[in-house]
Scaffold this motif. Structure first.
Motif, PDB file in Angstrom:
ATOM      1  N   LEU A  79       0.822  -1.206   0.000  1.00 60.55           N
ATOM      2  CA  LEU A  79       0.000   0.000   0.000  1.00 60.55           C
ATOM      3  C   LEU A  79       0.858   1.259   0.000  1.00 60.55           C
ATOM      4  CD1 LEU A  79      -2.861  -0.892   2.507  1.00 60.55           C
ATOM      5  CD2 LEU A  79      -3.023  -0.666   0.016  1.00 60.55           C
ATOM      6  N   SER A  80       0.444   2.230  -0.799  1.00 59.59           N
ATOM      7  CA  SER A  80       1.065   3.554  -0.925  1.00 59.59           C
ATOM      8  C   SER A  80       2.366   3.556  -1.725  1.00 59.59           C
ATOM      9  CB  SER A  80       1.329   4.193   0.451  1.00 59.59           C
ATOM     10  OG  SER A  80       0.112   4.359   1.153  1.00 59.59           O
ATOM     11  N   ARG A  81       2.819   2.405  -2.161  1.00 61.37           N
ATOM     12  CA  ARG A  81       4.040   2.368  -2.963  1.00 61.37           C
ATOM     13  C   ARG A  81       3.719   2.599  -4.436  1.00 61.37           C
ATOM     14  NH1 ARG A  81       7.580  -2.662  -2.409  1.00 61.37           N
ATOM     15  NH2 ARG A  81       8.923  -1.256  -3.593  1.00 61.37           N
ATOM     16  N   LEU A  82       4.680   3.127  -5.179  1.00 62.98           N
ATOM     17  CA  LEU A  82       4.498   3.297  -6.617  1.00 62.98           C
ATOM     18  C   LEU A  82       4.297   1.927  -7.264  1.00 62.98           C
ATOM     19  CD1 LEU A  82       7.235   5.949  -7.440  1.00 62.98           C
ATOM     20  CD2 LEU A  82       4.772   6.229  -7.828  1.00 62.98           C
ATOM     21  N   LYS A  83       3.284   1.846  -8.119  1.00 63.41           N
ATOM     22  CA  LYS A  83       2.978   0.565  -8.753  1.00 63.41           C
ATOM     23  C   LYS A  83       4.140   0.051  -9.596  1.00 63.41           C
ATOM     24  CE  LYS A  83      -2.025   1.144  -8.786  1.00 63.41           C
ATOM     25  NZ  LYS A  83      -3.263   1.266  -9.602  1.00 63.41           N
ATOM     26  N   VAL A  84       4.838   0.955 -10.263  1.00 61.16           N
ATOM     27  CA  VAL A  84       5.952   0.507 -11.103  1.00 61.16           C
ATOM     28  C   VAL A  84       7.074  -0.109 -10.269  1.00 61.16           C
ATOM     29  CG1 VAL A  84       5.477   2.055 -13.040  1.00 61.16           C
ATOM     30  CG2 VAL A  84       6.931   2.842 -11.151  1.00 61.16           C
ATOM     31  N   ASP A  85       7.274   0.410  -9.062  1.00 58.06           N
ATOM     32  CA  ASP A  85       8.317  -0.145  -8.205  1.00 58.06           C
ATOM     33  C   ASP A  85       7.944  -1.536  -7.706  1.00 58.06           C
ATOM     34  OD1 ASP A  85       9.810   2.142  -8.508  1.00 58.06           O
ATOM     35  OD2 ASP A  85       9.211   3.033  -6.596  1.00 58.06           O
ATOM     36  N   VAL A  86       6.684  -1.689  -7.333  1.00 56.96           N
ATOM     37  CA  VAL A  86       6.219  -2.997  -6.867  1.00 56.96           C
ATOM     38  C   VAL A  86       6.275  -4.010  -8.008  1.00 56.96           C
ATOM     39  CG1 VAL A  86       4.295  -4.283  -5.862  1.00 56.96           C
ATOM     40  CG2 VAL A  86       4.707  -1.917  -5.158  1.00 56.96           C
ATOM     41  N   ALA A  87       5.832  -3.577  -9.198  1.00 52.96           N
ATOM     42  CA  ALA A  87       5.850  -4.469 -10.358  1.00 52.96           C
ATOM     43  C   ALA A  87       7.272  -4.874 -10.719  1.00 52.96           C
ATOM     44  CB  ALA A  87       5.183  -3.782 -11.551  1.00 52.96           C
ATOM     45  N   ARG A  88       8.198  -3.936 -10.635  1.00 49.31           N
ATOM     46  CA  ARG A  88       9.603  -4.241 -10.944  1.00 49.31           C
ATOM     47  C   ARG A  88      10.140  -5.322 -10.000  1.00 49.31           C
ATOM     48  NH1 ARG A  88      14.819  -2.866  -9.445  1.00 49.31           N
ATOM     49  NH2 ARG A  88      16.304  -2.758 -11.205  1.00 49.31           N
ATOM     50  N   GLU A  89       9.874  -5.179  -8.715  1.00 46.41           N
ATOM     51  CA  GLU A  89      10.343  -6.165  -7.750  1.00 46.41           C
ATOM     52  C   GLU A  89       9.772  -7.549  -8.049  1.00 46.41           C
ATOM     53  OE1 GLU A  89       9.498  -4.842  -3.822  1.00 46.41           O
ATOM     54  OE2 GLU A  89      10.903  -3.152  -3.904  1.00 46.41           O
ATOM     55  N   ARG A  90       8.502  -7.567  -8.435  1.00 47.22           N
ATOM     56  CA  ARG A  90       7.849  -8.842  -8.727  1.00 47.22           C
ATOM     57  C   ARG A  90       8.457  -9.496  -9.972  1.00 47.22           C
ATOM     58  NH1 ARG A  90       3.234 -11.412  -7.012  1.00 47.22           N
ATOM     59  NH2 ARG A  90       2.365 -12.896  -8.504  1.00 47.22           N
ATOM     60  N   ILE A  91       8.685  -8.694 -11.015  1.00 49.33           N
ATOM     61  CA  ILE A  91       9.290  -9.214 -12.238  1.00 49.33           C
ATOM     62  C   ILE A  91      10.653  -9.834 -11.933  1.00 49.33           C
ATOM     63  CG2 ILE A  91      10.284  -8.591 -14.477  1.00 49.33           C
ATOM     64  CD1 ILE A  91       8.159  -6.328 -14.602  1.00 49.33           C
ATOM     65  N   LEU A  92      11.469  -9.108 -11.182  1.00 48.81           N
ATOM     66  CA  LEU A  92      12.822  -9.584 -10.890  1.00 48.81           C
ATOM     67  C   LEU A  92      12.831 -10.788  -9.952  1.00 48.81           C
ATOM     68  CD1 LEU A  92      14.710  -6.179 -10.578  1.00 48.81           C
ATOM     69  CD2 LEU A  92      14.744  -7.802 -12.487  1.00 48.81           C
ATOM     70  N   ASP A  93      11.780 -10.918  -9.155  1.00 48.29           N
ATOM     71  CA  ASP A  93      11.665 -12.091  -8.288  1.00 48.29           C
ATOM     72  C   ASP A  93      11.298 -13.323  -9.114  1.00 48.29           C
ATOM     73  OD1 ASP A  93      11.946 -13.263  -5.833  1.00 48.29           O
ATOM     74  OD2 ASP A  93      10.000 -12.659  -5.065  1.00 48.29           O
ATOM     75  N   ILE A  94      10.639 -13.076 -10.247  1.00 46.14           N
ATOM     76  CA  ILE A  94      10.296 -14.156 -11.176  1.00 46.14           C
ATOM     77  C   ILE A  94      11.486 -14.483 -12.065  1.00 46.14           C
ATOM     78  CG2 ILE A  94       8.843 -14.781 -13.167  1.00 46.14           C
ATOM     79  CD1 ILE A  94       6.661 -12.935 -11.879  1.00 46.14           C
ATOM     80  N   ASN A  95      12.062 -13.445 -12.662  1.00 49.25           N
ATOM     81  CA  ASN A  95      13.180 -13.615 -13.583  1.00 49.25           C
ATOM     82  C   ASN A  95      14.254 -12.568 -13.302  1.00 49.25           C
ATOM     83  OD1 ASN A  95      14.941 -14.100 -15.673  1.00 49.25           O
ATOM     84  ND2 ASN A  95      13.592 -13.298 -17.279  1.00 49.25           N
ATOM     85  N   PRO A  96      15.242 -12.901 -12.499  1.00 51.27           N
ATOM     86  CA  PRO A  96      16.288 -11.937 -12.132  1.00 51.27           C
ATOM     87  C   PRO A  96      17.092 -11.409 -13.308  1.00 51.27           C
ATOM     88  CG  PRO A  96      16.327 -13.856 -10.680  1.00 51.27           C
ATOM     89  CD  PRO A  96      15.409 -14.185 -11.813  1.00 51.27           C
ATOM     90  N   ASP A  97      17.039 -12.103 -14.443  1.00 52.29           N
ATOM     91  CA  ASP A  97      17.804 -11.675 -15.617  1.00 52.29           C
ATOM     92  C   ASP A  97      17.051 -10.665 -16.478  1.00 52.29           C
ATOM     93  OD1 ASP A  97      19.980 -13.333 -15.011  1.00 52.29           O
ATOM     94  OD2 ASP A  97      19.026 -15.056 -15.979  1.00 52.29           O
ATOM     95  N   CYS A  98      15.794 -10.427 -16.175  1.00 48.98           N
ATOM     96  CA  CYS A  98      15.001  -9.483 -16.965  1.00 48.98           C
ATOM     97  C   CYS A  98      15.504  -8.054 -16.733  1.00 48.98           C
ATOM     98  CB  CYS A  98      13.529  -9.575 -16.582  1.00 48.98           C
ATOM     99  SG  CYS A  98      12.435  -8.568 -17.615  1.00 48.98           S
ATOM    100  N   ILE A  99      15.562  -7.279 -17.804  1.00 49.20           N
ATOM    101  CA  ILE A  99      15.921  -5.863 -17.701  1.00 49.20           C
ATOM    102  C   ILE A  99      14.618  -5.075 -17.540  1.00 49.20           C
ATOM    103  CG2 ILE A  99      16.972  -3.882 -18.853  1.00 49.20           C
ATOM    104  CD1 ILE A  99      18.684  -5.937 -20.421  1.00 49.20           C
ATOM    105  N   VAL A 100      14.419  -4.490 -16.383  1.00 53.08           N
ATOM    106  CA  VAL A 100      13.167  -3.788 -16.082  1.00 53.08           C
ATOM    107  C   VAL A 100      13.441  -2.294 -15.939  1.00 53.08           C
ATOM    108  CG1 VAL A 100      11.153  -3.664 -14.579  1.00 53.08           C
ATOM    109  CG2 VAL A 100      12.400  -5.829 -14.820  1.00 53.08           C
ATOM    110  N   THR A 101      12.717  -1.497 -16.715  1.00 54.59           N
ATOM    111  CA  THR A 101      12.844  -0.045 -16.642  1.00 54.59           C
ATOM    112  C   THR A 101      11.506   0.532 -16.208  1.00 54.59           C
ATOM    113  OG1 THR A 101      14.422  -0.110 -18.479  1.00 54.59           O
ATOM    114  CG2 THR A 101      13.517   2.054 -17.884  1.00 54.59           C
ATOM    115  N   THR A 102      11.522   1.344 -15.159  1.00 56.61           N
ATOM    116  CA  THR A 102      10.278   1.908 -14.632  1.00 56.61           C
ATOM    117  C   THR A 102      10.124   3.368 -15.049  1.00 56.61           C
ATOM    118  OG1 THR A 102      11.357   2.515 -12.556  1.00 56.61           O
ATOM    119  CG2 THR A 102      10.271   0.370 -12.648  1.00 56.61           C
ATOM    120  N   HIS A 103       8.873   3.746 -15.322  1.00 58.25           N
ATOM    121  CA  HIS A 103       8.538   5.110 -15.718  1.00 58.25           C
ATOM    122  C   HIS A 103       7.313   5.554 -14.908  1.00 58.25           C
ATOM    123  CE1 HIS A 103      11.067   4.594 -19.397  1.00 58.25           C
ATOM    124  NE2 HIS A 103      10.639   3.340 -19.298  1.00 58.25           N
TER     125      HIS A 103
END
Length: 241
Positions: A79-103
């Motif tokens: 709660l209250s966190r930026l959605k892109v930051d939460v999504a980035r963490e989730r992506i990297l927890d699934i695939n640490p090799d993914c290059i994730v850029t947040t906007h």
């Protein structure tokens, strides 16, 4: 409990289905997802779990208590966190090799006067993406993004309305100009036709929406179903190139 086998990989079961060449295509692809809410969050989930190598996520919103009923990234702990930051963490927890850029930005049309506003996604160079996914709520932004992708020849897909619905099985994949029932699709058809756009891949529902309220109503399964279908189309299109 099974012992971990070092010869096993994250995408082993997917590779058994689609083959090593397709996995390599996904790993080499860069996809932009605009909006990571009820629909977009599940799109990102599909892309991450399918092995897409680079994912850019655009959303200026923060997780709120009312998101928990339908958004995969929405938890009491986020709660209250930026959605892109939460999504980035989730992506990297699934695939640490993914290059994730947040906007963490709004999407605004190119002709909007925003000289005093930094980091507007309407001015992002879309040409760097292999695929653009629209899960935005704002009609003006959806139309502008579709127009830009069309004019630049960039593969794209747009989600239509998922609110005020109960039938998760009613989603269809179609060209925007062949859709029916969906009120959002009707508006977009008219506007895009006037701009010279004659095609746009969309996912829409054939369910007649419930009576609208001031705030769109939603549930856990309809937006999720829409997002999974959108994500699956992106994956299939990328590996068919």
């Amino acid at each position: 409990m099974q012992d971990n086998n070092k010869s096993e990989t994250i995408f082993q079961r997917t590779e058994m289905l689609i083959g090593g060449e397709a996995i390599a295509k996904l790993r080499a692809s860069r996809v932009a997802v605009f909006g990571v809410g009820g629909v977009g969050g599940y799109v990102v989930e599909v892309l991450a779990r399918s092995g897409v190598g680079s994912i850019d996520i655009f959303d200026n919103d923060r997780v709120s208590i009312t998101n928990i009923n339908r958004q995969i990234i929405a938890l009491h702990s986020t709660l209250s966190r930026l959605k892109v930051d939460v999504a980035r963490e989730r992506i990297l927890d699934i695939n640490p090799d993914c290059i994730v850029t947040t906007h963490p930005v709004f999407y605004l049309p190119e002709d909007t006067h925003v000289s005093d506003l930094p980091n507007i996604s309407g001015f992002v160079d879309l040409s760097v993406y292999d695929y653009v996914v629209d899960c935005i709520d704002t009609v003006t932004a959806k139309i502008d993004l579709a127009r830009r992708c069309y004019e630049m020849g960039i593969a794209s897909i747009s989600s239509m309305g998922a609110a005020n619905k109960m039938d998760a099985t009613a989603f269809r994949v179609s060209d925007l100009f062949k859709t029916s029932v969906d009120p959002l699709a009707k508006i977009m058809r008219k506007k895009l036709r006037s701009m010279g756009v004659d095609r746009l891949k969309v996912v829409y529902s054939e369910e007649i929406p419930a009576i609208k309220t001031t705030i769109p109503s939603s549930n856990a399964f309809v937006p999720a179903a829409c997002g999974i279908v959108v994500g699956s189309e992106v994956v299939k299109d990328l590996i068919s190139r």
